[in-house]
Design a protein around this motif. Structure first.
Motif, PDB file in Angstrom:
ATOM      1  N   LEU A  10      17.918  33.943  69.071  1.00 42.47           N
ATOM      2  CA  LEU A  10      18.089  33.437  68.065  1.00 42.47           C
ATOM      3  C   LEU A  10      17.371  32.527  67.745  1.00 42.47           C
ATOM      4  N   VAL A  11      16.606  31.719  68.242  1.00 40.92           N
ATOM      5  CA  VAL A  11      15.680  30.960  67.866  1.00 40.92           C
ATOM      6  C   VAL A  11      14.412  31.526  67.382  1.00 40.92           C
ATOM      7  N   VAL A  13      14.225  34.624  66.127  1.00 45.92           N
ATOM      8  CA  VAL A  13      14.680  35.223  64.769  1.00 45.92           C
ATOM      9  C   VAL A  13      14.820  34.182  63.753  1.00 45.92           C
ATOM     10  N   GLY A  14      15.267  33.085  63.936  1.00 48.66           N
ATOM     11  CA  GLY A  14      15.332  31.839  62.837  1.00 48.66           C
ATOM     12  C   GLY A  14      14.193  31.445  62.487  1.00 48.66           C
ATOM     13  N   LEU A  15      13.275  31.368  63.498  1.00 55.57           N
ATOM     14  CA  LEU A  15      11.890  31.078  63.080  1.00 55.57           C
ATOM     15  C   LEU A  15      11.038  31.841  62.598  1.00 55.57           C
ATOM     16  N   LEU A  17      12.321  34.303  60.445  1.00 59.49           N
ATOM     17  CA  LEU A  17      12.877  34.312  59.319  1.00 59.49           C
ATOM     18  C   LEU A  17      12.476  33.231  58.157  1.00 59.49           C
ATOM     19  N   TRP A  18      12.298  31.860  58.924  1.00 66.22           N
ATOM     20  CA  TRP A  18      12.092  30.598  58.200  1.00 66.22           C
ATOM     21  C   TRP A  18      10.667  30.851  57.748  1.00 66.22           C
ATOM     22  N   ASN A  21      10.167  33.468  54.781  1.00 63.63           N
ATOM     23  CA  ASN A  21      10.885  32.451  53.552  1.00 63.63           C
ATOM     24  C   ASN A  21       9.826  31.712  53.139  1.00 63.63           C
ATOM     25  N   ASN A  35      17.479  37.984  53.754  1.00 66.08           N
ATOM     26  CA  ASN A  35      18.358  37.209  54.765  1.00 66.08           C
ATOM     27  C   ASN A  35      19.705  37.667  54.963  1.00 66.08           C
ATOM     28  N   VAL A  38      19.257  40.591  57.676  1.00 61.66           N
ATOM     29  CA  VAL A  38      19.070  39.899  59.133  1.00 61.66           C
ATOM     30  C   VAL A  38      20.220  39.020  59.729  1.00 61.66           C
ATOM     31  N   VAL A  39      20.936  38.519  58.864  1.00 61.45           N
ATOM     32  CA  VAL A  39      22.221  37.808  59.044  1.00 61.45           C
ATOM     33  C   VAL A  39      22.958  38.804  59.932  1.00 61.45           C
ATOM     34  N   VAL A  42      21.775  40.390  63.124  1.00 58.77           N
ATOM     35  CA  VAL A  42      22.134  39.435  64.280  1.00 58.77           C
ATOM     36  C   VAL A  42      23.610  39.404  64.535  1.00 58.77           C
TER      37      VAL A  42
END
Length: 60
Positions: A10-11, A13-15, A17-18, A21, A35, A38-39, A42
């Motif tokens: 999760l970290v 994937v979040g990184l 995506l950030w 973006n 976004n 991806v959400v 996940v």
């Protein structure tokens, strides 16, 4: 799959995506679609990881 592995994924994937973006220039609509995709991906992966959703057998 252990809880630590899930948190790490999760970290990461979040990184990613950030980073996409913030540093890849694209239209706002495309970023929104990315976004959402991806959400949803996940969320489905998490449901499968916790056993709340069976395996999705997609045949093309």
């Amino acid at each position: 799959m252990t809880l630590l592995n899930i948190i790490i994924v999760l970290v990461v994937v979040g990184l990613v995506l950030w980073l996409i973006n913030n540093y890849i220039p694209m239209d706002r609509k495309i970023k929104s679609i990315l976004n959402v995709v991806v959400v949803i991906a996940v969320a489905i992966w998490l449901l499968q990881a916790f056993g709340l959703l069976g395996a999705l057998n997609v045949k093309i």
